[in-house]
Design an enzyme around this catalytic site. Sequence first.
Site, PDB file in Angstrom:
ATOM      1  N   CYS A  91      -3.759  -5.732   0.736  1.00  0.00           N
ATOM      2  CA  CYS A  91      -3.044  -6.011  -0.518  1.00  0.00           C
ATOM      3  C   CYS A  91      -1.596  -6.398  -0.241  1.00  0.00           C
ATOM      4  CB  CYS A  91      -3.116  -4.808  -1.454  1.00  0.00           C
ATOM      5  SG  CYS A  91      -2.464  -3.282  -0.760  1.00  0.00           S
ATOM      6  N   HIS A 144      -0.223   0.844  -2.862  1.00  0.00           N
ATOM      7  CA  HIS A 144      -0.956  -0.381  -3.192  1.00  0.00           C
ATOM      8  C   HIS A 144       0.033  -1.432  -3.675  1.00  0.00           C
ATOM      9  CE1 HIS A 144      -4.139  -3.030  -4.433  1.00  0.00           C
ATOM     10  NE2 HIS A 144      -3.723  -3.016  -5.693  1.00  0.00           N
TER      11      HIS A 144
END
Length: 922
Positions: free
Chosen positions: A329, A871
């Site tokens: 990510c 994230h």
Amino acid sequence: MPEISPAGCSSTELSPEEELHIITHISMAVELQTKVGGTFCLVSRRWWEKWIAFVTHNKKNSTNEGSSTDHQDLNSSNTPKRPSSVDNSDLINELASDNSTMGLELHDTIQEHTDYILVPEVTWNQLCAWYGGGPKLARKVISCGESQTELTVEVYPLRLHLHLMPKADQCTIRISKKETIGGLRKKACEIFQLNSEQVSIWDYFSHRKHALMNDLDKTLDDANIQMDQDILVEVSDDGGGTSDLQENGFTKSHTSALVEPSKTNYSIAGGFSASKGVLRNNNSESSQFQSSASAIKEPEDHKIPVSVGVSTRGSSGGLTGLLNFGNTCFMNSAIQCLVHTPEFARYFRADYQHEINWQNPLGLVGELAIAFGDLLRKLWAPGRSPFAPKHFKSKLARFAPQFSGYNQHDSQELLAFLLDGLHEDLNRVKHKPYIKSRDADGRPDEEVADEYWANHIARNDSIIVDVCQGQYKSTLVCPVCEKISVTFDPFMYLSLPLQSTTTRIMTVTVFSCDGNGVPATCTVTVPKQGRCRDLIQALSSACGLKQNEKVFLAEIRNHLIHRFLEDPLMSLSSIKDDDRLSAYKIPKSMKNTKFLQLIHRRQELETGNARGTTGWKAYGTPLVFPVCCDATITRGDIQLIVHTMLSPMLKSAPGNSGFTDTDTSSVASDLKNVSFEADSTCKENNSPNRSLLKLPLKLVDANNACIDLSVGEERTVRLPSSSLSVLLFIDWSPKLLQKYETHYLEKLPEVFKYGPAKKARAEPLSLYTCLEAFLREEPLVPEDMWFCPQCKERRQASKKLDLWRLPEVLVIHLKRFSYSRSVKHKLETFVNFPVHDFDLTNYIANKNNSSRQVYDLYALTNHYGSMGSGHYTAYIKLIDENRWYNFDDNHISPMNEDEVKSNAAYVLFYRRVRSESSSSPK
């Protein structure tokens, strides 16, 4: 309506209007019955335009003249000529086709409606019956979308490279992404003539066994198989085991094969899908086709209508997600922000390869630029499904091993590498000239800045420099001679500190050298961007320092003094929150001083010693006592000094005294009689009290040998001359430990301890405040000393930055992560950053630049969670749509502009706002 001519009927028997009428109704009837497995064909747009002009010319003339005829004079000079045979040659990559046995290969970058038109297979057959020609480029219809209810024509099937082991054969095939793994295995067995029961299929990404593909009913699309991926076809040996796999290249043979299409899934040539249509059987689709047909029958001003075949609908260009294939990510978010930078999107979608610098030793041989350009084109292709950028990551890992594997990384560090690597790959300067920079030496700033920028451009000229690089003014001032040095340096991005407060809390333990008190912990408040002198001043007030005393600071590591903090101008930012500091009260008048550093040791069981014997290990906090370098000192003097330093911690219980015929006050009195002052060379006739218990002291001499100070108290000690600090060990036996309260020495607190009660403040912070903190004057860190050309020595100069020249795209990194030896901390501070009208006009030091410096936000990366387990996402504004989207790996969703701001914002991307009167960008 005339009857549809069978295949082979000459079109010369039909008027152009009849041809158009037949083709329109054939295409409409077929499209409304389109389903998975149906076939469409590509027609060159160049030929299609000629045919459209031919069949619509008479209709347009009859409309304009108010009359109609069944047949027009086809020999008229104004009448378009009947096109020759269908010619698809401009769609074919002849070089790739000549070198491949897979059949005809399409150019990788062709697009529907720009280069080709899609028509149903029956339409193609009718056109070929009338005109002949070709070649036929047939493609299958497949399902797509999350619900698999949308239909698309797979113009570019997967191209897979099969590697056979242990024979080391290779074969390249084309196959639909909707084929199953079982179908892939069957075709591999047919090509290599294998028994399927002995064959295993592996995802062979980067020539490593990534995953065993043993679910034979799963499609290649569901298995996340991508274009140009390597597939391992592994054959079991006679004993039932698998072969030994070599991870390097295979050189035995390399062939290519065309996998014949099955009834529903296989395609005969091409690459990955670039055309996507939503071909549902409903009224809206029928209405849309009818309007397209009407456009063909009644064109306006010679406008070429859209294809009468499959229309491309679905996701808009630029709304393609990236799959997360293992903590990627951080990469996905950074890539999406760069890809959606309009200047980069235009550049890499055009012909940029002529600017690649293949010989640049600082570049990546053009491979990074090509890989990024290919990735950008895929992400901007209309109708693309989310995919995993494995090829790009493999290139990235090759040139930047720190990003290899599947660990989480910092997206800002990746951005810095990509911008720098792309710049070097695309540097238009093929041979960099050597240019020696000159100091300002009193010249006007404007002259010096332009000179530095011209020198920079002479060596660095690329799209990255055009778009992302600015210039700042750097001013250094020597703290000794006050020499001023001014330079103008380029920057690619700004890393701004998040200083939510203007002060800082620091904890230091203060020790007394003369035995007047036990160690005391002091917590003081100092300026966050202060210097060492600010901490010393705060401690002096907090600990009740006498007029004839001063505080001497030291950093403690592993129970030793790591460094003395002597420079009053040293920045406090060089002291981390998890450092441990001690302060020592010493006389102000002492000069030419050395420090006895008393290191405490105690017995600990030595690990791995079978006999269970013990060794001496350092523990606690060192004590310090200053002595004059010119003074004569004996072993008994050092015994007296140590007794004095330890006397406040001496237990008062009977029998625990370390003295025989005196008390603490008499020891202090004796200490004052020992002349350690700078103007003394001997003790003359004064003699300290000698009736003390001998402590187990060992002094380290110049040869690193230990001298036992518990014997020969009258003997003179020669202190090492090469060091500011003289090491002195005291070995604490269990018996000796019972006589002192040593807990004062054992626990030295951290400068600042993070915990539930001491979380970083989360009050709103302006982006302007962060910028001002970045531009504030501060001293250089000790590891980055400046060589003063006037002093001819390295100095800890003060440094001041000013913005001088701003780029078209301003990238701002918010420094949320702080690193130290044992702590990684993330600041969750909310930064109030402008989405519109980020005005930097007043921050530009170049006052001759009268234009306003205003920016609008168009993209940012976010980081959620803690360090190492968080994230990344990206918020991006599609400027053509004037709408924001949330890019969360492969999931993309629209969002409101007021949702853009959060405390997760990490890297901000701003574009310059240009007024009508401003000059055009570079």
